[in-house]
Design a protein around this motif. Structure first.
Motif, mmCIF file in Angstrom:
data_model
loop_
_atom_site.group_PDB
_atom_site.id
_atom_site.type_symbol
_atom_site.label_atom_id
_atom_site.label_comp_id
_atom_site.label_asym_id
_atom_site.label_seq_id
_atom_site.Cartn_x
_atom_site.Cartn_y
_atom_site.Cartn_z
ATOM 1 N N PRO A 93 -2.073 23.524 -27.449
ATOM 2 C CA PRO A 93 -0.624 23.787 -27.475
ATOM 3 C C PRO A 93 0.082 23.374 -26.177
ATOM 4 C CG PRO A 93 -1.863 25.764 -28.084
ATOM 5 C CD PRO A 93 -2.844 24.732 -27.685
ATOM 6 N N ILE A 94 -0.589 23.568 -25.067
ATOM 7 C CA ILE A 94 0.008 23.204 -23.774
ATOM 8 C C ILE A 94 0.146 21.688 -23.677
ATOM 9 C CG2 ILE A 94 -0.365 23.228 -21.268
ATOM 10 C CD1 ILE A 94 -1.832 25.925 -21.715
ATOM 11 N N ILE A 95 -0.866 20.968 -24.100
ATOM 12 C CA ILE A 95 -0.832 19.503 -24.056
ATOM 13 C C ILE A 95 0.260 18.976 -24.973
ATOM 14 C CG2 ILE A 95 -2.146 17.432 -24.635
ATOM 15 C CD1 ILE A 95 -4.652 18.968 -23.653
ATOM 16 N N GLU A 96 0.426 19.585 -26.142
ATOM 17 C CA GLU A 96 1.479 19.170 -27.076
ATOM 18 C C GLU A 96 2.862 19.397 -26.464
ATOM 19 O OE1 GLU A 96 1.179 17.490 -29.915
ATOM 20 O OE2 GLU A 96 -0.974 17.468 -29.511
ATOM 21 N N LYS A 97 3.040 20.514 -25.779
ATOM 22 C CA LYS A 97 4.315 20.779 -25.112
ATOM 23 C C LYS A 97 4.572 19.747 -24.011
ATOM 24 C CE LYS A 97 4.542 25.737 -25.921
ATOM 25 N NZ LYS A 97 4.492 27.064 -25.298
ATOM 26 N N GLN A 100 5.665 16.503 -25.608
ATOM 27 C CA GLN A 100 7.047 16.603 -26.071
ATOM 28 C C GLN A 100 8.013 16.506 -24.893
ATOM 29 O OE1 GLN A 100 7.955 16.573 -29.193
ATOM 30 N NE2 GLN A 100 10.109 16.666 -28.675
ATOM 31 N N PHE A 101 7.684 17.171 -23.791
ATOM 32 C CA PHE A 101 8.533 17.123 -22.607
ATOM 33 C C PHE A 101 8.606 15.705 -22.048
ATOM 34 C CE2 PHE A 101 8.949 17.409 -17.947
ATOM 35 C CZ PHE A 101 10.205 17.986 -17.880
ATOM 36 N N GLN A 102 7.473 15.026 -21.988
ATOM 37 C CA GLN A 102 7.443 13.651 -21.481
ATOM 38 C C GLN A 102 8.252 12.725 -22.383
ATOM 39 O OE1 GLN A 102 3.253 12.964 -21.223
ATOM 40 N NE2 GLN A 102 3.073 13.872 -19.181
ATOM 41 N N LYS A 103 8.182 12.961 -23.684
ATOM 42 C CA LYS A 103 8.953 12.159 -24.629
ATOM 43 C C LYS A 103 10.455 12.342 -24.375
ATOM 44 C CE LYS A 103 9.368 11.441 -29.610
ATOM 45 N NZ LYS A 103 8.918 11.929 -30.936
ATOM 46 N N GLU A 104 10.862 13.576 -24.160
ATOM 47 C CA GLU A 104 12.270 13.854 -23.859
ATOM 48 C C GLU A 104 12.685 13.208 -22.538
ATOM 49 O OE1 GLU A 104 12.674 18.092 -23.989
ATOM 50 O OE2 GLU A 104 12.162 18.174 -26.124
ATOM 51 N N GLN A 105 11.797 13.240 -21.553
ATOM 52 C CA GLN A 105 12.108 12.632 -20.259
ATOM 53 C C GLN A 105 12.276 11.122 -20.381
ATOM 54 O OE1 GLN A 105 12.725 14.151 -17.251
ATOM 55 N NE2 GLN A 105 12.793 15.944 -18.569
#
Length: 168
Positions: A93-97, A100-105
């Motif tokens: 779950p942490i890796i998925e978050k 997702q954060f990197q994708k948004e960045q």
């Protein structure tokens, strides 16, 4: 537990140790639904089978298959691989978050870059075609950026999709 590679197969050369460890670790991952003893038995069975066919994976292992220390080391490797798999599952779950954060960045960085660039001729041409096709009044593109044009095009397309859904 974390330095298992330095604790097992001490009686093998470094090259043999690395080959055996990586092969056996992948073997355990393929058979992770089995119990520890079953995995070791299956490995020994496979190695004996391939030895009988005169095509062993590791010739140096054949005389060690009945050695108690070797089987103990295989057990330690199985435990280690199971521990690794468990840790990966906990961290999923942490890796998925993070992904997702990197994708948004990346999206924010792309938007920022697009906000500084002038639109391309293709983009202007496409905006004109989309606006005419959907009977939408064109906005002034003199001071527009690539980001502006992308957003305007998406607005037009989204509105037309919404209208098509409402008609149906």
């Amino acid at each position: 537990m974390f330095y298992i590679k330095n604790q097992v197969f001490l009686y093998l050369t470094p090259r043999q140790k690395a080959m055996l460890f990586s092969y056996f670790a992948s073997f355990v991952k393929k058979n992770k639904n089995l119990k520890k003893e079953d995995i070791i038995d299956k490995f020994i069975e496979d190695e004996n089978y391939y030895y009988e066919l005169n095509n062993p994976h590791f010739e140096f292992v054949i005389e060690l298959l009945s050695d108690e220390n070797f089987i103990k080391d295989l057990g330690l490797v199985v435990d280690y691989v199971f521990f690794e798999l468990e840790q990966k599952e906990k961290l999923k779950p942490i890796i998925e978050k993070q992904k997702q954060f990197q994708k948004e960045q990346r999206k924010c960085a792309q938007d920022f870059k697009m906000s500084k660039l002038k639109p391309t001729k293709k983009q202007l041409f496409y905006y004109e075609k989309v606006a005419k096709a959907h009977n939408v009044e064109m906005k002034d593109t003199k001071d527009a950026t690539r980001l502006d044009l992308r957003n305007w095009i998406m607005e037009i397309i989204d509105k037309s999709e919404d209208n098509n859904e409402n008609k149906e």
